[in-house]
Design a protein around this motif. Structure first.
Motif, PDB file in Angstrom:
ATOM      1  N   ARG A  72       0.872  -1.179   0.000  1.00 40.64           N
ATOM      2  CA  ARG A  72       0.000   0.000   0.000  1.00 40.64           C
ATOM      3  C   ARG A  72       0.908   1.228   0.000  1.00 40.64           C
ATOM      4  NH1 ARG A  72      -0.556  -2.985   4.294  1.00 40.64           N
ATOM      5  NH2 ARG A  72       0.424  -2.325   6.222  1.00 40.64           N
ATOM      6  N   ALA A  73       0.363   2.371  -0.351  1.00 43.21           N
ATOM      7  CA  ALA A  73       1.174   3.591  -0.475  1.00 43.21           C
ATOM      8  C   ALA A  73       1.863   3.956   0.827  1.00 43.21           C
ATOM      9  CB  ALA A  73       0.306   4.749  -0.956  1.00 43.21           C
ATOM     10  N   SER A  74       1.232   3.724   1.957  1.00 43.25           N
ATOM     11  CA  SER A  74       1.805   4.107   3.254  1.00 43.25           C
ATOM     12  C   SER A  74       3.086   3.341   3.582  1.00 43.25           C
ATOM     13  CB  SER A  74       0.787   3.930   4.376  1.00 43.25           C
ATOM     14  OG  SER A  74       0.375   2.577   4.462  1.00 43.25           O
ATOM     15  N   ASP A  75       3.351   2.235   2.884  1.00 39.66           N
ATOM     16  CA  ASP A  75       4.593   1.480   3.110  1.00 39.66           C
ATOM     17  C   ASP A  75       5.837   2.288   2.744  1.00 39.66           C
ATOM     18  OD1 ASP A  75       3.188  -0.710   4.017  1.00 39.66           O
ATOM     19  OD2 ASP A  75       3.338  -1.833   2.140  1.00 39.66           O
ATOM     20  N   ILE A  76       5.679   3.331   1.936  1.00 37.33           N
ATOM     21  CA  ILE A  76       6.818   4.148   1.519  1.00 37.33           C
ATOM     22  C   ILE A  76       7.405   4.918   2.698  1.00 37.33           C
ATOM     23  CG2 ILE A  76       5.548   6.242   0.869  1.00 37.33           C
ATOM     24  CD1 ILE A  76       8.289   4.793  -1.290  1.00 37.33           C
ATOM     25  N   ALA A  77       6.590   5.202   3.705  1.00 40.36           N
ATOM     26  CA  ALA A  77       7.042   5.993   4.853  1.00 40.36           C
ATOM     27  C   ALA A  77       8.074   5.220   5.665  1.00 40.36           C
ATOM     28  CB  ALA A  77       5.854   6.366   5.738  1.00 40.36           C
ATOM     29  N   GLY A  78       9.082   5.942   6.143  1.00 44.24           N
ATOM     30  CA  GLY A  78      10.084   5.331   6.996  1.00 44.24           C
ATOM     31  C   GLY A  78      11.460   5.910   6.764  1.00 44.24           C
ATOM     32  N   THR A  79      12.407   5.385   7.521  1.00 43.29           N
ATOM     33  CA  THR A  79      13.808   5.788   7.391  1.00 43.29           C
ATOM     34  C   THR A  79      14.528   4.739   6.554  1.00 43.29           C
ATOM     35  OG1 THR A  79      13.734   6.881   9.532  1.00 43.29           O
ATOM     36  CG2 THR A  79      15.905   6.331   8.678  1.00 43.29           C
ATOM     37  N   ARG A  83      14.568  10.054   5.378  1.00 42.56           N
ATOM     38  CA  ARG A  83      13.251   9.814   5.975  1.00 42.56           C
ATOM     39  C   ARG A  83      12.185  10.287   5.012  1.00 42.56           C
ATOM     40  NH1 ARG A  83      15.225  12.108  10.561  1.00 42.56           N
ATOM     41  NH2 ARG A  83      13.974  13.967  10.147  1.00 42.56           N
ATOM     42  N   ILE A  84      11.242   9.417   4.716  1.00 42.07           N
ATOM     43  CA  ILE A  84      10.140   9.770   3.817  1.00 42.07           C
ATOM     44  C   ILE A  84       8.827   9.676   4.595  1.00 42.07           C
ATOM     45  CG2 ILE A  84       8.848   9.113   1.745  1.00 42.07           C
ATOM     46  CD1 ILE A  84      11.428   8.117   0.546  1.00 42.07           C
ATOM     47  N   ARG A  85       7.992  10.667   4.371  1.00 39.63           N
ATOM     48  CA  ARG A  85       6.667  10.747   4.995  1.00 39.63           C
ATOM     49  C   ARG A  85       5.635  11.070   3.933  1.00 39.63           C
ATOM     50  NH1 ARG A  85       7.002  15.523   8.679  1.00 39.63           N
ATOM     51  NH2 ARG A  85       5.369  16.246   7.335  1.00 39.63           N
ATOM     52  N   LEU A  86       4.464  10.441   4.003  1.00 38.09           N
ATOM     53  CA  LEU A  86       3.343  10.844   3.153  1.00 38.09           C
ATOM     54  C   LEU A  86       2.789  12.136   3.725  1.00 38.09           C
ATOM     55  CD1 LEU A  86       1.376   7.529   2.595  1.00 38.09           C
ATOM     56  CD2 LEU A  86       2.572   8.839   0.869  1.00 38.09           C
ATOM     57  N   THR A  87       2.493  13.105   2.849  1.00 38.56           N
ATOM     58  CA  THR A  87       1.925  14.375   3.340  1.00 38.56           C
ATOM     59  C   THR A  87       0.503  14.557   2.922  1.00 38.56           C
ATOM     60  OG1 THR A  87       2.827  15.575   1.451  1.00 38.56           O
ATOM     61  CG2 THR A  87       4.137  15.543   3.450  1.00 38.56           C
ATOM     62  N   LEU A 109      18.237   1.839  -1.579  1.00 40.90           N
ATOM     63  CA  LEU A 109      17.917   2.043  -0.168  1.00 40.90           C
ATOM     64  C   LEU A 109      16.767   1.134   0.233  1.00 40.90           C
ATOM     65  CD1 LEU A 109      17.785   5.893  -0.656  1.00 40.90           C
ATOM     66  CD2 LEU A 109      19.643   4.704   0.490  1.00 40.90           C
ATOM     67  N   ARG A 110      16.678   0.823   1.539  1.00 36.21           N
ATOM     68  CA  ARG A 110      15.595  -0.032   2.050  1.00 36.21           C
ATOM     69  C   ARG A 110      15.116   0.512   3.384  1.00 36.21           C
ATOM     70  NH1 ARG A 110      17.764  -5.476   2.742  1.00 36.21           N
ATOM     71  NH2 ARG A 110      17.457  -5.675   0.523  1.00 36.21           N
ATOM     72  N   ASN A 111      13.795   0.436   3.617  1.00 35.48           N
ATOM     73  CA  ASN A 111      13.253   0.819   4.925  1.00 35.48           C
ATOM     74  C   ASN A 111      12.871  -0.426   5.724  1.00 35.48           C
ATOM     75  OD1 ASN A 111      10.649  -0.015   4.134  1.00 35.48           O
ATOM     76  ND2 ASN A 111       9.801   2.034   4.052  1.00 35.48           N
ATOM     77  N   SER A 112      12.386  -0.244   6.940  1.00 34.57           N
ATOM     78  CA  SER A 112      12.075  -1.366   7.837  1.00 34.57           C
ATOM     79  C   SER A 112      10.895  -2.201   7.354  1.00 34.57           C
ATOM     80  CB  SER A 112      11.802  -0.848   9.249  1.00 34.57           C
ATOM     81  OG  SER A 112      10.666  -0.006   9.242  1.00 34.57           O
ATOM     82  N   ARG A 113      10.075  -1.681   6.446  1.00 31.78           N
ATOM     83  CA  ARG A 113       8.943  -2.435   5.893  1.00 31.78           C
ATOM     84  C   ARG A 113       9.348  -3.255   4.678  1.00 31.78           C
ATOM     85  NH1 ARG A 113       5.124   2.714   6.527  1.00 31.78           N
ATOM     86  NH2 ARG A 113       4.482   2.342   8.667  1.00 31.78           N
ATOM     87  N   GLY A 114      10.624  -3.203   4.308  1.00 33.44           N
ATOM     88  CA  GLY A 114      11.114  -3.969   3.166  1.00 33.44           C
ATOM     89  C   GLY A 114      10.970  -3.256   1.836  1.00 33.44           C
ATOM     90  N   VAL A 115      10.503  -2.011   1.845  1.00 28.58           N
ATOM     91  CA  VAL A 115      10.395  -1.250   0.608  1.00 28.58           C
ATOM     92  C   VAL A 115      11.799  -0.880   0.149  1.00 28.58           C
ATOM     93  CG1 VAL A 115       9.555   0.886  -0.452  1.00 28.58           C
ATOM     94  CG2 VAL A 115       8.119  -0.351   1.185  1.00 28.58           C
TER      95      VAL A 115
END
Length: 163
Positions: free
Chosen positions: A106-113, A159-163, A132-138
């Motif tokens: 889902r789109a929210s998986d993009i969020a993280g460090t 760090r990426i955040r959905l706005t 690069l990889r975040n903790s959700r595996g993205v």
């Protein structure tokens, strides 16, 4: 299996029942394989396109951030970028990155460090390439060019955040 044919070329009820039984057993045996394939496909997730611009400036202390867009499943999601490598810096630079975001459910998986995979940011023909990889595996596979005067922008810790 030998089919018993009646004079009018119709199958016997016994043959029809056997065929239905064998078909049902094959379906039962193959069902777990189909479920496993569907689960593996869902676990792999989908891909989206990502683009973002980072600006970093500093005199002694550096600050950086940016904005971007995730295109996923036919929709665009605005992003806020932060966590760019801070520290003793002199200069100003901007970099535009484009690439692919993999393993999104889902789109929210993009969020993280994000942390670097392998060697991290590498120079390639005047541009930069990063995995690069975040903790959700993205996983992000991005490339871009930096404009301005400053040492390279380090994407590790992005760090990426959905706005």
């Amino acid at each position: 299996m030998t089919m018993i044919k009646l004079p009018d070329d119709t199958e016997t009820e016994v043959d029809t029942s056997r065929r239905q039984l064998i078909g049902g057993l094959c379906s039962l045996l193959l069902a777990p394989l189909a479920v496993g394939a569907a689960e593996a496909s869902a676990a792999a997730g989908n891909s989206g396109r990502i683009s973002f611009r980072i600006t970093r400036a500093g005199l002694i202390i550096g600050v950086g951030g940016g904005t971007g867009t995730l295109s996923f499943n036919g929709r665009n999601y605005p992003l806020s970028i932060g966590g760019i490598s801070l520290g003793a810096t002199i200069g100003i630079a901007s970099a535009d990155f484009v690439g692919r975001a993999r393993h999104l459910r889902r789109a929210s998986d993009i969020a993280g460090t994000y942390s670097a995979i392998g060697a991290g940011l590498a120079a390639a023909g005047g541009g930069s390439v990063a995995r690069l990889r975040n903790s959700r595996g993205v996983e992000l596979e991005v490339s871009g060019k930096q404009v301005g005067f400053m040492a390279s922008i380090d994407l590790s810790g992005l760090r990426i955040r959905l706005t």
